[in-house]
Scaffold this active site. Structure first.
Site, PDB file in Angstrom:
ATOM      1  N   TYR A  53      46.324  13.653 -26.558  1.00  0.00           N
ATOM      2  CA  TYR A  53      45.854  12.786 -25.473  1.00  0.00           C
ATOM      3  C   TYR A  53      47.011  12.237 -24.664  1.00  0.00           C
ATOM      4  O   TYR A  53      48.119  12.075 -25.182  1.00  0.00           O
ATOM      5  CB  TYR A  53      45.050  11.624 -26.047  1.00  0.00           C
ATOM      6  CG  TYR A  53      43.735  11.993 -26.670  1.00  0.00           C
ATOM      7  CD1 TYR A  53      43.145  13.232 -26.480  1.00  0.00           C
ATOM      8  CD2 TYR A  53      43.054  11.077 -27.489  1.00  0.00           C
ATOM      9  CE1 TYR A  53      41.926  13.553 -27.072  1.00  0.00           C
ATOM     10  CE2 TYR A  53      41.842  11.390 -28.080  1.00  0.00           C
ATOM     11  CZ  TYR A  53      41.290  12.630 -27.873  1.00  0.00           C
ATOM     12  OH  TYR A  53      40.092  12.938 -28.464  1.00  0.00           O
ATOM     13  N   SER A 218      31.459  11.644 -27.299  1.00  0.00           N
ATOM     14  CA  SER A 218      30.747  11.864 -26.046  1.00  0.00           C
ATOM     15  C   SER A 218      29.264  11.522 -26.145  1.00  0.00           C
ATOM     16  O   SER A 218      28.407  12.298 -25.712  1.00  0.00           O
ATOM     17  CB  SER A 218      30.932  13.317 -25.578  1.00  0.00           C
ATOM     18  OG  SER A 218      30.740  13.436 -24.197  1.00  0.00           O
ATOM     19  N   GLY A 223      29.724  10.481 -19.415  1.00  0.00           N
ATOM     20  CA  GLY A 223      29.261   9.656 -18.299  1.00  0.00           C
ATOM     21  C   GLY A 223      28.016  10.187 -17.620  1.00  0.00           C
ATOM     22  O   GLY A 223      27.403   9.491 -16.802  1.00  0.00           O
ATOM     23  N   LEU A 225      25.030  10.702 -18.809  1.00  0.00           N
ATOM     24  CA  LEU A 225      23.829   9.960 -19.169  1.00  0.00           C
ATOM     25  C   LEU A 225      23.760   8.579 -18.529  1.00  0.00           C
ATOM     26  O   LEU A 225      22.726   7.913 -18.612  1.00  0.00           O
ATOM     27  CB  LEU A 225      23.717   9.851 -20.690  1.00  0.00           C
ATOM     28  CG  LEU A 225      23.217  11.124 -21.386  1.00  0.00           C
ATOM     29  CD1 LEU A 225      23.522  11.095 -22.878  1.00  0.00           C
ATOM     30  CD2 LEU A 225      21.725  11.315 -21.138  1.00  0.00           C
ATOM     31  N   GLY A 227      23.804   8.405 -15.435  1.00  0.00           N
ATOM     32  CA  GLY A 227      23.070   8.720 -14.214  1.00  0.00           C
ATOM     33  C   GLY A 227      23.934   8.849 -12.985  1.00  0.00           C
ATOM     34  O   GLY A 227      23.429   9.044 -11.874  1.00  0.00           O
ATOM     35  N   LYS A 228      25.252   8.786 -13.161  1.00  0.00           N
ATOM     36  CA  LYS A 228      26.144   8.775 -12.007  1.00  0.00           C
ATOM     37  C   LYS A 228      26.182  10.095 -11.232  1.00  0.00           C
ATOM     38  O   LYS A 228      26.621  10.125 -10.085  1.00  0.00           O
ATOM     39  CB  LYS A 228      27.564   8.389 -12.435  1.00  0.00           C
ATOM     40  CG  LYS A 228      28.254   9.407 -13.331  1.00  0.00           C
ATOM     41  CD  LYS A 228      29.710   9.013 -13.632  1.00  0.00           C
ATOM     42  CE  LYS A 228      29.816   7.794 -14.478  1.00  0.00           C
ATOM     43  NZ  LYS A 228      31.229   7.482 -14.830  1.00  0.00           N
TER      44      LYS A 228
END
Length: 339
Positions: A53, A218, A223, A225, A227-228
């Site tokens: 990461y 996840s 992200g 879910l 709704g973006k």
């Protein structure tokens, strides 16, 4: 605060874990500290990172996340935190990691090189849970487990886990540990969400029969879910908006796996369902991923500290029988949105 044990280990963790993969890329060090402080102050004791990461991974930035996490840990009592990190998987697989010149393997040499580097970057003398980031299909699992076992005996790591593995891989590793009297994987960290329930097909059965814990990552599908993406646009500052601009075919393929016609339609239905229960779709998604008895802790992430709120509300929200049936109805009508 509710606590759960990982596998049959002594690791007693909160049902939500804070993931850190954006720290050092889309999340600055200052914002990362705010995020970790907020989670810690609300009682979260489990933090997950990796030598690779931040994401998307690249040779220049690999390791920055561990450094940030290590600097933050110095501001807290070390024994109050369950710290997890990962050794990069084999270069012979689906992805060649941009570290150690793209020659990584889950062999004794690379495991020990990686753990020493992680201990230094995290500025700690032990790691609570050390995980394989993804499997090595070439190096015999016995060699890998022997190396991990030696590190446990040296006190550098406490327990081990795997990630992104299959029912066969987890079972093979578990049986090898039994027959060779070696430390075993106490956990498996795989993708699991409302949009990707494949873990339920067979891996869940392995986990329940062998008391190995799932650490879902996840849970809000990167992200999606939230709704973006349901407007048909890829927000420039959103994860998959950024990924779609990446020149890597692998990164673009990942974006298309998460954002497609089926995931968008399923998300639309979950948003409606969440509204009926008076919660955000993020809260619903995180609550679902931590609902199952084989789950020890669900890994959430955030680029900004404000984004933690809806995820952390899942600590106090339970999925009841009626809600689970409504979720399963959507899953039956839109099978495997992520493939």
């Amino acid at each position: 605060m509710e606590y759960r044990y990982i596998g049959n280990s002594g690791l007693r963790v909160t049902p939500i874990c804070l993931g850190t993969m954006t720290f050092g890329s889309t999340t600055t060090k200052e914002e990362a500290f705010k995020i970790m402080d907020k989670a810690y102050d609300l009682g979260i004791n489990f933090f997950d990172t990796a030598e690779l990461y931040p994401v998307p991974p690249n040779a220049k930035d690999a390791g920055i996340t561990e450094e940030i996490v290590g600097q933050w840990i110095k501001t807290k009592p070390r024994d109050s935190i369950i710290l997890a990190t990962k050794v990069a998987g084999a270069a012979s697989g689906w992805f060649v990691p941009p570290i150690r010149h793209g020659l990584t393997a889950i062999d004794s040499f690379h495991i020990k090189r990686a753990v020493e580097k992680s201990l230094k970057k995290l500025d700690t003398d032990y790691i609570d849970l050390y995980q394989v980031h993804w499997p090595d299909t070439i190096v015999p699992i016995e060699e890998s487990l022997k190396a991990f076992d030696e590190l446990i005996k040296e006190g550098k790591i406490r327990y081990i886990g795997t990630s992104n593995d299959s029912a066969y891989g987890l079972t093979k590793a578990n049986e090898t540990s039994k027959h060779k009297n070696l430390a075993r994987f106490q956990s498996i960290q795989n993708n699991f969400s409302l949009l990707n329930p494949r873990f339920l097909d067979e891996l869940a059965n392995v986990c329940k029969k062998e008391n190995i814990s799932l650490l879902p990552y996840s849970p809000i599908a990167g992200g999606v879910l939230a709704g973006k993406y349901n407007s048909g646009l890829y927000p420039d500052d959103a994860r998959f908006g950024i990924y779609m601009k990446n020149k890597s075919p692998r990164v673009q393929a990942m974006a298309k796996r998460f954002v497609n016609d089926k995931t968008i339609e399923a998300t639309k239905r979950y948003v409606t369902l969440a509204n009926e229960y008076g919660i955000s779709p993020v809260t619903l998604a995180v609550a679902y991923s931590k609902h199952f008895d084989f789950v020890a802790s669900t890994i959430i992430g955030a680029r900004k500290h404000e984004q933690l709120d809806d995820s952390l509300k899942a600590l106090n929200f339970k999925i009841d029988k009626e809600l689970l049936e409504n979720i399963q109805k959507i899953q039956n009508e839109i099978l495997y949105p992520m493939g």
